[in-house]
Design an enzyme around this catalytic site. Structure first.
Site, mmCIF file in Angstrom:
data_model
loop_
_atom_site.group_PDB
_atom_site.id
_atom_site.type_symbol
_atom_site.label_atom_id
_atom_site.label_comp_id
_atom_site.label_asym_id
_atom_site.label_seq_id
_atom_site.Cartn_x
_atom_site.Cartn_y
_atom_site.Cartn_z
ATOM 1 N N ASN A 330 0.831 -1.194 0.000
ATOM 2 C CA ASN A 330 0.000 0.000 0.000
ATOM 3 C C ASN A 330 0.868 1.247 0.000
ATOM 4 O O ASN A 330 1.995 1.210 -0.495
ATOM 5 C CB ASN A 330 -0.990 -0.021 1.165
ATOM 6 C CG ASN A 330 -2.387 0.403 0.735
ATOM 7 O OD1 ASN A 330 -2.563 1.443 0.104
ATOM 8 N ND2 ASN A 330 -3.390 -0.415 1.032
ATOM 9 N N HIS A 332 2.776 3.201 1.991
ATOM 10 C CA HIS A 332 4.158 3.267 2.456
ATOM 11 C C HIS A 332 5.072 2.402 1.601
ATOM 12 O O HIS A 332 6.216 2.776 1.321
ATOM 13 C CB HIS A 332 4.247 2.833 3.926
ATOM 14 C CG HIS A 332 5.532 3.214 4.584
ATOM 15 N ND1 HIS A 332 6.563 2.314 4.780
ATOM 16 C CD2 HIS A 332 5.963 4.395 5.097
ATOM 17 C CE1 HIS A 332 7.564 2.928 5.385
ATOM 18 N NE2 HIS A 332 7.234 4.193 5.582
ATOM 19 N N CYS A 333 4.566 1.266 1.155
ATOM 20 C CA CYS A 333 5.373 0.346 0.347
ATOM 21 C C CYS A 333 5.799 0.955 -0.980
ATOM 22 O O CYS A 333 6.819 0.558 -1.553
ATOM 23 C CB CYS A 333 4.589 -0.936 0.052
ATOM 24 S SG CYS A 333 3.986 -1.809 1.499
ATOM 25 N N THR A 334 5.005 1.886 -1.496
ATOM 26 C CA THR A 334 5.275 2.445 -2.819
ATOM 27 C C THR A 334 6.220 3.637 -2.785
ATOM 28 O O THR A 334 6.722 4.057 -3.832
ATOM 29 C CB THR A 334 3.973 2.925 -3.483
ATOM 30 O OG1 THR A 334 3.440 4.016 -2.735
ATOM 31 C CG2 THR A 334 2.950 1.802 -3.569
#
Length: 342
Positions: A330, A332-334
């Site tokens: 989501n 933060h991961c991107t």
């Protein structure tokens, strides 16, 4: 020499950013390539949301740039053509650090696609050095497999992570816990590492901490919790809560723990989706928060209220958290922040 020996350290995510980096998704690498249009729309919403607060540099495969320039207009969004296999820049991008004089550098970790889960990953492993070469930023090559979503720092010497991820033999099978700790201390210049046990149920990253807990400020941790004893996350979060309650940080402080109730369980096909409010991202003056709607509507509002109370001076900017979650991550991961020089 290690960054620590030269006085570099990783600042907390809430410090001022120069810009945010984000990689554009690649249809061929997606788990559900037929869902590319929805993923595309989700990334458009995310980039535009971040650009409300700070400049965004989109890492794009060269054949996507012309179309992206038609969609995004404005001085806060630019594009950097770098070929990549996948879009999770938090994990394969550089980790920015700075020294006492405000000079910036960055760490280039080894990336192996979350324990060699997705092949190929050779282009992704080259993304960080290409970003740093483009911006002419000093680079430290770390001889350890590490993903940016697997740790979180408070900027004052304390780091949060999970044993499930960092001690997983699919990352660094020859390294002991003590050696992993030493790498983190040498490269990020932290003194105290708080080891949570496991990440959330169904998390294919093997327990990234950025779905579980993060610092809100030095001495203050936000954690997503589960109150349903029949849910797999109940035991996981209770065990992690106990660890946090008994922990002290690098300054010797007991931690203040702020709890956010998890969204209701969501499945797609036969897999549990790792829905987490903790996968939010600090931006200059705000927070980009994924919310999930539907049965999670009440929990969404509770999460917004908790974060607004915790960060009264920040705008809580929500986006559709269901848009890209089927691909395994989501907000933060991107994202990956480039810190501002002092």
């Amino acid at each position: 020499m290690y960054p620590k020996e030269l006085g570099y350290k990783m600042p907390a995510e809430w410090t001022t950013h120069q810009r945010t980096f984000i990689s554009w998704p690649v249809q061929d690498s997606m788990v559900y390539p037929d869902d590319y249009k929805n993923i595309w729309d989700g990334y458009v919403e995310l980039v535009q949301a971040i650009a409300e607060f700070e400049p965004v540099t989109v890492i794009s495969n060269p054949n996507d740039i012309d179309e992206l320039k038609k969609i995004f207009a404005g001085e806060r969004i630019d594009f950097l053509p770098i070929e990549h296999n996948d879009a999770w820049l938090r994990d394969n991008g550089p980790t920015f650090i700075r020294n006492q004089d405000g000079e910036m550098a960055a760490i280039n970790w080894i990336f192996n696609a979350w324990g060699k889960k997705y092949s190929p990953w050779d282009l992704d492993n080259d993304v960080a050095p290409k970003i740093l070469e483009h911006f002419d930023i000093k680079k430290f090559d770390a001889q350890i497999v590490m993903e940016g979503g697997s740790f979180h720092v408070d900027g004052e010497g304390t780091l949060l992570t999970t044993e499930e991820c960092l001690l997983n033999p699919n990352r660094n099978p020859d390294l002991t816990k003590e050696l992993v700790e030493q790498y983190l201390k040498d490269y990020l210049n932290v003194e105290t590492i708080i080891w949570l046990k496991n990440g959330l149920s169904g998390d294919e990253t093997d327990g990234h901490v950025d779905n579980v807990a993060c610092f809100a400020a030095p001495g203050k941790v936000i954690m997503q919790v589960c109150h349903d004893p029949s849910d797999d996350n109940y035991q996981i979060t209770q065990e992690n809560l106990a660890i946090l309650r008994n922990a002290t940080d690098a300054k010797g402080r007991k931690l203040e723990i702020i709890e956010i109730e998890q969204p209701p369980e969501v499945h797609f096909e036969e897999s549990r989706l790792t829905v987490s409010y903790l996968n939010f991202y600090f931006v200059n003056g705000g927070i980009i928060l994924p919310i999930f709607g539907g049965t999670a509507k009440e929990n969404d509002q509770k999460a917004i209220d908790v974060l607004q109370a915790t960060f009264p001076d920040r705008k809580i900017r929500t986006i559709d958290g269901m848009a890209i979650i089927k691909e395994g991550g989501n907000v933060h991961c991107t994202t990956q922040q480039m810190i501002a020089a002092d």
